[in-house]
Design an enzyme around this catalytic site. Structure first.
Site, PDB file in Angstrom:
ATOM      1  N   THR A  34       0.848  -1.201   0.000  1.00  7.98           N
ATOM      2  CA  THR A  34       0.000   0.000   0.000  1.00  7.98           C
ATOM      3  C   THR A  34       0.880   1.246   0.000  1.00  7.98           C
ATOM      4  O   THR A  34       1.921   1.260   0.648  1.00  7.98           O
ATOM      5  CB  THR A  34      -0.904  -0.012   1.252  1.00  7.98           C
ATOM      6  OG1 THR A  34      -1.797  -1.122   1.147  1.00  7.98           O
ATOM      7  CG2 THR A  34      -1.719   1.277   1.369  1.00  7.98           C
ATOM      8  N   ASP A  89       6.321  -4.088  -1.237  1.00  5.28           N
ATOM      9  CA  ASP A  89       5.668  -2.992  -0.510  1.00  5.28           C
ATOM     10  C   ASP A  89       6.665  -1.845  -0.333  1.00  5.28           C
ATOM     11  O   ASP A  89       7.868  -2.022  -0.527  1.00  5.28           O
ATOM     12  CB  ASP A  89       5.199  -3.515   0.858  1.00  5.28           C
ATOM     13  CG  ASP A  89       4.079  -2.659   1.463  1.00  5.28           C
ATOM     14  OD1 ASP A  89       3.812  -1.556   0.948  1.00  5.28           O
ATOM     15  OD2 ASP A  89       3.483  -3.108   2.459  1.00  5.28           O
ATOM     16  N   GLY A  90       6.168  -0.691   0.043  1.00  4.17           N
ATOM     17  CA  GLY A  90       7.018   0.451   0.360  1.00  4.17           C
ATOM     18  C   GLY A  90       7.305   0.482   1.855  1.00  4.17           C
ATOM     19  O   GLY A  90       6.952  -0.442   2.592  1.00  4.17           O
ATOM     20  N   ALA A  91       7.966   1.544   2.303  1.00  6.11           N
ATOM     21  CA  ALA A  91       8.216   1.719   3.738  1.00  6.11           C
ATOM     22  C   ALA A  91       8.403   3.200   4.009  1.00  6.11           C
ATOM     23  O   ALA A  91       8.697   3.978   3.099  1.00  6.11           O
ATOM     24  CB  ALA A  91       9.458   0.952   4.166  1.00  6.11           C
ATOM     25  N   ASP A  92       8.230   3.564   5.268  1.00  5.66           N
ATOM     26  CA  ASP A  92       8.469   4.965   5.647  1.00  5.66           C
ATOM     27  C   ASP A  92       9.920   5.192   6.033  1.00  5.66           C
ATOM     28  O   ASP A  92      10.442   6.291   5.877  1.00  5.66           O
ATOM     29  CB  ASP A  92       7.529   5.341   6.796  1.00  5.66           C
ATOM     30  CG  ASP A  92       6.085   5.221   6.358  1.00  5.66           C
ATOM     31  OD1 ASP A  92       5.703   5.947   5.429  1.00  5.66           O
ATOM     32  OD2 ASP A  92       5.358   4.377   6.891  1.00  5.66           O
ATOM     33  N   LYS A 102       6.711   1.165   9.111  1.00  2.00           N
ATOM     34  CA  LYS A 102       5.642   1.239   8.125  1.00  2.00           C
ATOM     35  C   LYS A 102       4.368   1.721   8.811  1.00  2.00           C
ATOM     36  O   LYS A 102       4.283   1.760  10.018  1.00  2.00           O
ATOM     37  CB  LYS A 102       5.415  -0.139   7.490  1.00  2.00           C
ATOM     38  CG  LYS A 102       6.514  -0.478   6.484  1.00  2.00           C
ATOM     39  CD  LYS A 102       6.255  -1.790   5.740  1.00  2.00           C
ATOM     40  CE  LYS A 102       4.933  -1.906   5.061  1.00  2.00           C
ATOM     41  NZ  LYS A 102       4.614  -0.827   4.125  1.00  2.00           N
ATOM     42  N   GLY A 104       2.636   4.631   7.548  1.00  2.00           N
ATOM     43  CA  GLY A 104       2.319   6.024   7.211  1.00  2.00           C
ATOM     44  C   GLY A 104       0.973   6.129   6.502  1.00  2.00           C
ATOM     45  O   GLY A 104       0.243   7.095   6.656  1.00  2.00           O
ATOM     46  N   GLY A 105       0.649   5.072   5.729  1.00  2.00           N
ATOM     47  CA  GLY A 105      -0.646   5.050   5.033  1.00  2.00           C
ATOM     48  C   GLY A 105      -1.724   4.352   5.840  1.00  2.00           C
ATOM     49  O   GLY A 105      -2.862   4.227   5.375  1.00  2.00           O
ATOM     50  N   GLU A 111      -0.559  -5.122   6.156  1.00  2.00           N
ATOM     51  CA  GLU A 111       0.760  -5.226   5.509  1.00  2.00           C
ATOM     52  C   GLU A 111       1.640  -6.235   6.246  1.00  2.00           C
ATOM     53  O   GLU A 111       2.362  -7.012   5.623  1.00  2.00           O
ATOM     54  CB  GLU A 111       1.446  -3.857   5.495  1.00  2.00           C
ATOM     55  CG  GLU A 111       0.819  -2.901   4.488  1.00  2.00           C
ATOM     56  CD  GLU A 111       1.382  -1.488   4.589  1.00  2.00           C
ATOM     57  OE1 GLU A 111       1.298  -0.776   3.589  1.00  2.00           O
ATOM     58  OE2 GLU A 111       1.888  -1.103   5.655  1.00  2.00           O
TER      59      GLU A 111
HETATM   60  C1  5RP Z   1       1.381   2.231   4.265  1.00  4.81           C
HETATM   61  C2  5RP Z   1       2.846   2.096   4.299  1.00  4.81           C
HETATM   62  C3  5RP Z   1       3.620   2.599   3.128  1.00  4.81           C
HETATM   63  O1  5RP Z   1       4.388   1.576   2.619  1.00  4.81           O
HETATM   64  C4  5RP Z   1       4.512   3.715   3.566  1.00  4.81           C
HETATM   65  O2  5RP Z   1       3.716   4.695   4.191  1.00  4.81           O
HETATM   66  C5  5RP Z   1       5.276   4.320   2.372  1.00  4.81           C
HETATM   67  O3  5RP Z   1       4.389   5.043   1.573  1.00  4.81           O
HETATM   68  P1  5RP Z   1       4.859   5.721   0.224  1.00  4.81           P
HETATM   69  O4  5RP Z   1       5.244   4.625  -0.692  1.00  4.81           O
HETATM   70  O5  5RP Z   1       3.635   6.466  -0.249  1.00  4.81           O
HETATM   71  O6  5RP Z   1       6.006   6.635   0.528  1.00  4.81           O
HETATM   72  O7  5RP Z   1       3.436   1.587   5.211  1.00  4.81           O
HETATM   73  O8  5RP Z   1       0.798   1.788   5.448  1.00  4.81           O
END
Ligand code: 5RP
Length: 237
Positions: A34, A89-92, A102, A104-105, A111
């Site tokens: 996400t 997946d992404g990460a903060d 993780k 932020g979203g 996740e």
């Molecule tokens: C969502 C997350 C996202 O992976 C994290 O917030 C990174 O978001 P982005 O790819 O928009 O920088 O953990 O819950």
């Protein structure tokens, strides 16, 4: 972040996503992350599916499920496929030991469930997400509504055991209390340096009322980080 920096970071996110796509093989069951970086991956995957690639995805949020459906990516569940081949997946934030923050979203719980069901967990990022010590990004802690004040007090007490006193705030979105896809609230804890992330993850998760927290320890197997000079891969031991 300036508009220029944000555009550069977004281009890097896209490059990392395209690199992760090379790991996808026909027939794989995939965890779909996400966020804006994961969305780049999902869009690129959608294009491959249109060309005939056969894969199935388990989404980590309603938003991801909607995007994947729009793109024609077949979806499945952990009920049908409890063991996934690959999760992207992404990460903060991430550190050199591939520990992550993780959430932020707000999708941290699903996740974490999806990522820990996958053989390989690839985190795709731009270079701004790399830190020496986790904690510059506020740590998301998902809590149930019942007894939330008491839970917040227990969280503060747990932080004090670590010599920490973070500023904690209930997450608000569009003037309303933020709710995760599971209907829970999120407390964001501005920690500063987290010196013992492994133990903190465990201790916070042991508080009744805490559903989970955004520290992902021993989950990522590889980080693909895009930089101005190209993509770099950092693998776990
Ligand atoms: C969502 C997350 C996202 O992976 C994290 O917030 C990174 O978001 P982005 O790819 O928009 O920088 O953990 O819950």
């Amino acid at each position: 972040m300036s508009v220029d920096k944000a555009a550069k970071a977004d281009e890097q996110k896209k490059q990392a996503a395209l690199q992760a796509l090379t790991l996808v093989k026909p027939g794989m069951n995939l965890g779909l992350g996400t966020g804006s970086t994961a969305n780049h991956f999902i869009r690129a995957l959608g294009a491959k599916v249109k060309e005939g690639l056969e894969v199935k995805g388990v989404p980590t949020s309603r938003a991801t499920a909607e995007l994947a459906k729009e793109l024609g990516i077949p979806l499945t569940t952990l009920g049908d496929h409890p063991f996934l081949d690959l999760c992207v997946d992404g990460a903060d934030e991430f550190d050199d030991q591939l520990r992550l923050i993780k959430g932020g979203g707000g999708a941290l719980l699903i996740e974490k469930i999806v990522a820990t069901s996958a053989k390989e967990v690839v985190i795709i990022t731009d270079e701004t997400k790399r830190v020496k010590t986790l904690g510059q990004f506020p740590l998301p802690i998902e809590v149930v509504n019942m007894g939330m004040k008491a839970t917040a007090w227990k969280i503060e007490r747990a932080f004090r055991m670590f010599g920490m006193n973070p500023k904690m705030a209930l997450r608000v979105k569009d003037g309303q209390l933020f709710r995760t896809d599971m209907g829970n609230a999120i407390i964001d804890a501005a920690c500063g340096e987290i010196k013992d992330a492994d133990r903190l993850e465990f201790v916070l998760n042991n508080i009744p009322g805490v559903v989970n927290n955004g520290l992902f320890i021993n989950v990522a197997t590889r980080v693909i980080m895009a930089t101005a000079k190209g993509t770099q891969e950092i693998k776990g031991k």
